[in-house]
Structure formats: structure tokens, C-alpha cells
Write a protein that holds these residues in place. Structure first.
Motif, PDB file in Angstrom:
ATOM      1  N   GLU A  84       0.886  -1.175   0.000  1.00  0.00           N
ATOM      2  CA  GLU A  84       0.000   0.000   0.000  1.00  0.00           C
ATOM      3  C   GLU A  84       0.913   1.211   0.000  1.00  0.00           C
ATOM      4  N   THR A  86       0.291   4.445   1.739  1.00  0.00           N
ATOM      5  CA  THR A  86       0.213   5.446   2.821  1.00  0.00           C
ATOM      6  C   THR A  86       1.522   5.503   3.606  1.00  0.00           C
ATOM      7  N   ARG A 115       0.421  -7.686  -2.786  1.00  0.00           N
ATOM      8  CA  ARG A 115       0.126  -8.448  -1.571  1.00  0.00           C
ATOM      9  C   ARG A 115       0.024  -9.917  -1.952  1.00  0.00           C
ATOM     10  N   GLU A 117      -1.666 -12.570  -1.548  1.00  0.00           N
ATOM     11  CA  GLU A 117      -2.939 -13.082  -1.047  1.00  0.00           C
ATOM     12  C   GLU A 117      -3.378 -14.239  -1.916  1.00  0.00           C
ATOM     13  N   THR A 124      -6.199  -9.782  -6.154  1.00  0.00           N
ATOM     14  CA  THR A 124      -5.036 -10.197  -6.932  1.00  0.00           C
ATOM     15  C   THR A 124      -3.762  -9.888  -6.148  1.00  0.00           C
ATOM     16  N   GLN A 129      -3.964   0.832  -7.143  1.00  0.00           N
ATOM     17  CA  GLN A 129      -4.724   1.740  -6.283  1.00  0.00           C
ATOM     18  C   GLN A 129      -4.544   3.154  -6.788  1.00  0.00           C
ATOM     19  N   GLU A 133      -3.647  11.478   0.358  1.00  0.00           N
ATOM     20  CA  GLU A 133      -3.330  11.647   1.774  1.00  0.00           C
ATOM     21  C   GLU A 133      -3.303  13.148   2.064  1.00  0.00           C
ATOM     22  N   ARG A 262     -10.829  -2.261   9.724  1.00  0.00           N
ATOM     23  CA  ARG A 262      -9.843  -2.143   8.649  1.00  0.00           C
ATOM     24  C   ARG A 262      -8.609  -2.993   8.937  1.00  0.00           C
ATOM     25  N   TYR A 266      -2.337   1.350  11.640  1.00  0.00           N
ATOM     26  CA  TYR A 266      -1.995   2.753  11.895  1.00  0.00           C
ATOM     27  C   TYR A 266      -3.203   3.640  12.158  1.00  0.00           C
ATOM     28  N   TYR A 267      -4.406   3.110  12.018  1.00  0.00           N
ATOM     29  CA  TYR A 267      -5.568   3.990  12.105  1.00  0.00           C
ATOM     30  C   TYR A 267      -5.855   4.492  13.514  1.00  0.00           C
ATOM     31  N   ALA A 284     -15.048  -4.452  -1.021  1.00  0.00           N
ATOM     32  CA  ALA A 284     -14.600  -3.100  -0.658  1.00  0.00           C
ATOM     33  C   ALA A 284     -13.918  -2.472  -1.862  1.00  0.00           C
ATOM     34  N   ILE A 285     -14.509  -1.402  -2.388  1.00  0.00           N
ATOM     35  CA  ILE A 285     -13.890  -0.764  -3.556  1.00  0.00           C
ATOM     36  C   ILE A 285     -12.937   0.354  -3.136  1.00  0.00           C
ATOM     37  N   GLY A 286     -13.067   0.806  -1.905  1.00  0.00           N
ATOM     38  CA  GLY A 286     -12.138   1.823  -1.414  1.00  0.00           C
ATOM     39  C   GLY A 286     -12.271   1.955   0.087  1.00  0.00           C
ATOM     40  N   GLY A 307      -6.345   9.679   4.824  1.00  0.00           N
ATOM     41  CA  GLY A 307      -6.457   9.525   3.380  1.00  0.00           C
ATOM     42  C   GLY A 307      -7.280   8.313   3.032  1.00  0.00           C
ATOM     43  N   GLY A 311      -9.449   0.695  -5.121  1.00  0.00           N
ATOM     44  CA  GLY A 311      -8.900  -0.318  -6.001  1.00  0.00           C
ATOM     45  C   GLY A 311      -9.455  -0.175  -7.412  1.00  0.00           C
TER      46      GLY A 311
HETATM   47  P1  HAM Z   1      -6.880  -1.046   1.871  1.00  0.00           P
HETATM   48  O1  HAM Z   1      -8.288  -1.134   2.374  1.00  0.00           O
HETATM   49  O2  HAM Z   1      -5.950  -2.094   2.293  1.00  0.00           O
HETATM   50  O3  HAM Z   1      -6.358   0.387   2.313  1.00  0.00           O
HETATM   51  O4  HAM Z   1      -6.898  -0.986   0.296  1.00  0.00           O
HETATM   52  C1  HAM Z   1      -7.669  -0.018  -0.404  1.00  0.00           C
HETATM   53  C2  HAM Z   1      -8.382  -0.648  -1.586  1.00  0.00           C
HETATM   54  O5  HAM Z   1      -7.455  -1.349  -2.409  1.00  0.00           O
HETATM   55  C3  HAM Z   1      -9.400  -1.723  -1.207  1.00  0.00           C
HETATM   56  O6  HAM Z   1     -10.628  -1.131  -0.835  1.00  0.00           O
HETATM   57  C4  HAM Z   1      -9.514  -2.511  -2.496  1.00  0.00           C
HETATM   58  O7  HAM Z   1     -10.390  -1.848  -3.396  1.00  0.00           O
HETATM   59  C5  HAM Z   1      -8.101  -2.450  -3.034  1.00  0.00           C
HETATM   60  N1  HAM Z   1      -7.385  -3.711  -2.738  1.00  0.00           N
HETATM   61  C6  HAM Z   1      -6.750  -4.038  -1.596  1.00  0.00           C
HETATM   62  N2  HAM Z   1      -6.199  -5.271  -1.692  1.00  0.00           N
HETATM   63  C7  HAM Z   1      -6.499  -5.725  -2.925  1.00  0.00           C
HETATM   64  C8  HAM Z   1      -6.202  -6.937  -3.654  1.00  0.00           C
HETATM   65  N3  HAM Z   1      -5.461  -7.919  -3.135  1.00  0.00           N
HETATM   66  N4  HAM Z   1      -6.679  -7.074  -4.924  1.00  0.00           N
HETATM   67  C9  HAM Z   1      -7.408  -6.075  -5.475  1.00  0.00           C
HETATM   68  N5  HAM Z   1      -7.708  -4.911  -4.846  1.00  0.00           N
HETATM   69  C10 HAM Z   1      -7.258  -4.738  -3.598  1.00  0.00           C
HETATM   70  C11 HAM Z   1      -5.115   0.852   2.044  1.00  0.00           C
HETATM   71  O8  HAM Z   1      -4.357   0.339   1.278  1.00  0.00           O
HETATM   72  C12 HAM Z   1      -4.792   2.147   2.746  1.00  0.00           C
HETATM   73  N6  HAM Z   1      -3.452   2.574   2.325  1.00  0.00           N
HETATM   74  C13 HAM Z   1      -5.826   3.205   2.459  1.00  0.00           C
HETATM   75  C14 HAM Z   1      -5.517   4.493   3.132  1.00  0.00           C
HETATM   76  C15 HAM Z   1      -4.971   5.599   2.574  1.00  0.00           C
HETATM   77  N7  HAM Z   1      -5.705   4.751   4.415  1.00  0.00           N
HETATM   78  C16 HAM Z   1      -5.301   5.973   4.666  1.00  0.00           C
HETATM   79  N8  HAM Z   1      -4.825   6.485   3.555  1.00  0.00           N
END
Ligand code: HAM
Length: 424
Positions: A84, A86, A115, A117, A124, A129, A133, A262, A266-267, A284-286, A307, A311
Motif C-alpha cells: 500500500e 500510505t 500483496r 494473497e 489479486t 490503487q 493523503e 480495517r 496505523y488507524y 470493498a472498492i475503497g 487519506g 482499487g
Molecule cells: P486497503 O483497504 O488495504 O487500504 O486498500 C484499499 C483498496 O485497495 C481496497 O478497498 C480494495 O479496493 C483495493 N485492494 C486491496 N487489496 C487488494 C487486492 N489484493 N486485490 C485487489 N484490490 C485490492 C489501504 O491500502 C490504505 N493505504 C488506504 C488508506 C490511505 N488509508 C489511509 N490512507
């Protein structure tokens, strides 16, 4: 020689032109929208020192404990492909003093994240993304602003309001969370017989993660766990109430989800997530939230921030599930077709003239039949085709066919670019 494995690695995919063009549309939409809100672009490296993520995201999270692409580089450093951005952006702000002396900064980014996963629909190992922020500001209006930008983005690309839900919650802070964590840990120990092994184990390391467990048995048990919103300190309660007040005033619909924790440690305070219909388990789309202590975890001064990231793949899946076509620019506006090979050089010259005039023009280099050229024009989305043959060139006037109405008109060659330039 043995044959190479020509498949992309598991959990990754090629973005072929159709998808890549939809991608670019999402990026352009985000760039215009984010700029309107005063966000500037930033590009951080795709890999970082592993510690940026272990410290920032938290050792006990799934991301850090199971999903990171970590390797030692040739200099013996532990390097990790970013899961990610952030953590990287905050590291960058600290390194370049972007928020020194009480300054604030608003940054956005887009790019691939990694990731390890288990791949499934919407999940994936390399995914894209786009995120932003706002660092250096503690006020609840900033929380509301960030959430509004996220919702406006989804609206702007066409996700119907009725097919997505905005969930909000608060994670408290260092004043109210520790005692609450202990209560949840005690609750988990009391109910350990009915929880999965992992949730049981988490009572020591990261008890709040148990709210995120997908196991139906754990969900039933955790539904009765104490809620942080009933144990907030006064400042966190006031902040949360103010954020909700601003969202109400802006007419943003949301659902409070006291179980939303979440997947990143860090939240602090506000967290939120947008779920879309028709996506199955990975809906979860965001999502995003506040991380008022993150910069300190890196050794910097206390610096609030928050922030979101959304995705790309899942946003496209949400659009597809809602039956929305992503508008894409035509590949060519005008196709210059040749009647026979004798005019190949003229066709090239005319195509170049049109391109120089700012028109997306395409031609056939390979001497295909007129019929196949017309098919190609169709496939490229060309609205008009210029027909070039020896007779037309001799007369100094070319035939322009409108691909929609099939009407043809004769245009003097010298006026061609002007006649084809779209007005307005
Ligand atoms: P996150 O919820 O881990 O947050 O990821 C944000 C978005 O990335 C998810 O809602 C999803 O749409 C997409 N996503 C995550 N993992 C995958 C995956 N394996 N395959 C496809 N899409 C994925 C963050 O990453 C934080 N950095 C958000 C943030 C910004 N918080 C504060 N600032």
C-alpha cells in the motif's frame, strides 16, 4: 530449447488495451477531481525498506505477517514491494520535511501494490490503487473532505449511488483505545472455545482484528463484543460527532458500522470503507481513515493525517456489476483508407497532416483490401473515413464518409484537416 512459461505470474494479469483505456479514464477522472480539491501528485518508490511497512502497518496485521513480497537485495538490505502507499507517502513527507513547522500537504498517487494473497475474484497479488493523503491537519472538516472526494470519484466514474454503501466508524486514540483493547482481549479469552484459532491467538497481539474475521462462528460471537463507540474518550467522541455532522450537512449518505476495524494498524479515530454490490466477498472498492500517530512511529514529530485508497480492479468490477460502460476515447477519430496501393505514400502524407492538426488519425500500412480497411476503421471507433484513390488525388478533392450516417461528401484536399477538425 524447452518452451518458456508464457503466462503472467499467479495473481497478476496483463491490462490489455480495452481495460487499460478504462484505467486511463479512471486516472484522468481522479486527476481532475483531486486537483479541484488541491491535491498534488506524488510518486514514491515501488519498493521500500521493509521497516516502513512493518512499523507503519503493524507486525500483527495479515498484510505484514503473511502477505508481503519481502526479499534481500544484493546489498543485503531487506526490501519489500509496497503493499500500500500510505506508509511510503508518510515516510516521504518525513524525509523531505513536507510537513515541518506545522505545514500541511495534500498528495495523491496511483500505481501497483503487491500483496501475496490467495487470488480470487476482485483479489489479486498485484493490483492498482489510486489514493490520496492529507497530512498535517487534525480538523474533522478534513475527514469530511477526504470522504467526499472518494464518494465524488465513484459518482464521477459512474458507480450508481444505490449500488454502494459508505461505512464509517471510529478507532479511538491512544487515550481510549488501550483500555478498550484490553476489554476485547478479555472478551476473546472468555469466548475462546467458540472462536477460531487465529482469533484466539490474536487476543494477545491484536484483539481488534477478530472483528474482521470472516469465519461465521467468530462473527456471531464478536457481535456481542464490547464496542469502542461506547468507550470513546471525550475528544474522540467529539471528533466523530463533528465528522458525521459535516457529512450530514453535505448530504453524504453513510452507515455507521461499529465493527469496521480495517486491516491496517496505523488507524486512529475516523475509518471508512465503501462497499459495492455484486462483487462477492471482496466487495470493498475503497477505504481509508486517520493515522495521527504514524509519523511518530517513524521517529518524526506528531503529525496528524488521513487519506484513502481505492482499487482500480474492483471499481471496474463494480461498474460491470451495475451494467455501466466506461466511456473511452475512440482510438482513431479519422481513418484514411486507400483505394489501391499506388497511393500509399499520399495516404501516409495525409494521415500525418491530420495528426499534425491534432486529429487522432490512423491508416493501414499493410495494403489490406478496402473492405478490411473499413472494418478496421469501425473497430478503432473512427467517426469518419477519408477515401483516397488516384482519381481523387488527380481532382484535388477527397471523399469523406461519415461512418454513422454513411453519407459521403467531397472535400478539397487543401481543406481536409480544417473540415475534419471537430468544432467546439
Ligand atoms: P486497503 O483497504 O488495504 O487500504 O486498500 C484499499 C483498496 O485497495 C481496497 O478497498 C480494495 O479496493 C483495493 N485492494 C486491496 N487489496 C487488494 C487486492 N489484493 N486485490 C485487489 N484490490 C485490492 C489501504 O491500502 C490504505 N493505504 C488506504 C488508506 C490511505 N488509508 C489511509 N490512507
Amino acid at each position: 530449447m524447452s518452451q518458456m512459461n508464457a503466462r503472467a505470474p499467479k495473481g497478476t494479469s496483463d491490462l490489455l488495451p480495452d481495460t487499460a483505456r478504462a484505467w486511463e479514464h479512471l486516472t484522468r477522472t481522479a486527476q481532475e477531481l483531486f486537483a479541484r480539491y488541491g491535491y498534488e501528485p506524488v510518486y514514491t518508490p515501488i519498493f521500500e525498506h521493509t521497516e516502513v511497512f512493518t512499523r507503519g502497518i503493524g507486525e500483527a496485521t495479515d498484510i505484514v505477517s503473511k502477505e508481503m513480497y519481502t526479499f534481500e537485495d544484493k546489498g543485503g538490505r531487506s526490501i519489500t514491494l509496497r503493499p500500500e502507499a500510505t506508509a511510503s507517502v508518510v515516510r516521504s513527507c518525513l524525509e523531505h520535511h513536507l510537513t515541518a513547522n506545522g505545514q500541511s500537504t495534500k498528495l495523491y498517487y496511483s500505481g501497483p501494490m503487491f500483496r501475496y494473497e490467495r487470488p480470487q475474484a476482485g483479489r489479486t497479488r498485484q493490483f492498482w490503487q489510486i489514493g490520496l493523503e492529507a497530512i498535517g491537519m487534525a480538523e474533522p472538516t478534513v475527514d469530511a473532505e477526504v470522504i467526499v472526494v472518494l464518494m465524488e470519484f465513484f459518482a464521477a466514474v459512474g458507480v450508481p449511488a444505490g449500488s454502494m454503501t459508505l461505512l464509517v466508524n471510529t478507532m479511538g486514540d491512544e487515550v481510549c483505545r488501550p483500555a478498550y483493547r484490553d476489554r476485547v482481549a478479555a472478551f476473546i479469552r472468555e469466548n475462546s472455545a467458540d472462536l477460531c484459532e487465529e482469533c484466539d491467538r490474536r487476543s494477545d497481539t491484536n484483539p481488534l482484528r477478530a472483528f474482521d474475521c470472516k469465519n461465521p462462528g467468530c462473527r456471531i460471537v464478536m457481535a456481542d463484543a464490547p464496542l469502542l463507540r461506547d468507550a470513546l474518550c471525550d475528544d474522540c467522541a467529539a471528533h466523530y460527532a463533528a465528522v458525521k455532522g459535516h457529512l450530514d450537512a453535505l448530504g453524504i449518505a453513510y452507515v455507521e458500522d461499529p465493527h469496521l476495524v480495517r486491516g491496517l494498524d496505523y488507524y486512529t479515530r475516523t475509518v471508512f470503507e465503501v462497499k459495492a454490490e455484486g462483487l462477492g466477498a471482496q466487495d470493498a472498492i475503497g477505504g481509508g481513515g486517520r493515522y495521527d500517530r504514524l509519523m511518530e512511529q517513524y521517529g518524526g514529530p506528531p503529525t496528524p493525517g488521513l487519506g484513502f485508497a481505492l482499487g482500480f480492479e474492483r471499481t471496474l468490477l463494480a461498474l460491470k456489476a451495475a451494467g455501466v460502460q466506461t466511456p473511452a476515447l475512440p482510438i482513431a477519430e479519422v481513418f484514411v483508407a486507400r483505394v489501391d496501393d499506388s497511393v500509399a505514400a499520399d495516404v501516409f502524407a495525409i494521415t500525418q497532416e491530420l495528426r499534425a492538426a491534432g486529429i487522432a488519425a490512423e491508416m493501414d500500412h499493410q495494403g489490406r483490401s478496402l473492405k478490411s480497411q473499413m472494418k478496421a476503421a469501425d473497430r478503432l471507433g473512427a467517426a469518419q473515413v477519408v477515401l483516397v484513390g488516384p482519381d481523387e488525388l488527380a481532382a484535388g478533392a477527397l471523399t469523406v464518409r461519415d461512418m454513422g450516417t454513411k453519407e459521403e461528401r467531397s472535400v478539397p484536399r487543401v481543406e481536409l484537416a480544417r473540415a475534419l477538425t471537430p468544432r467546439g
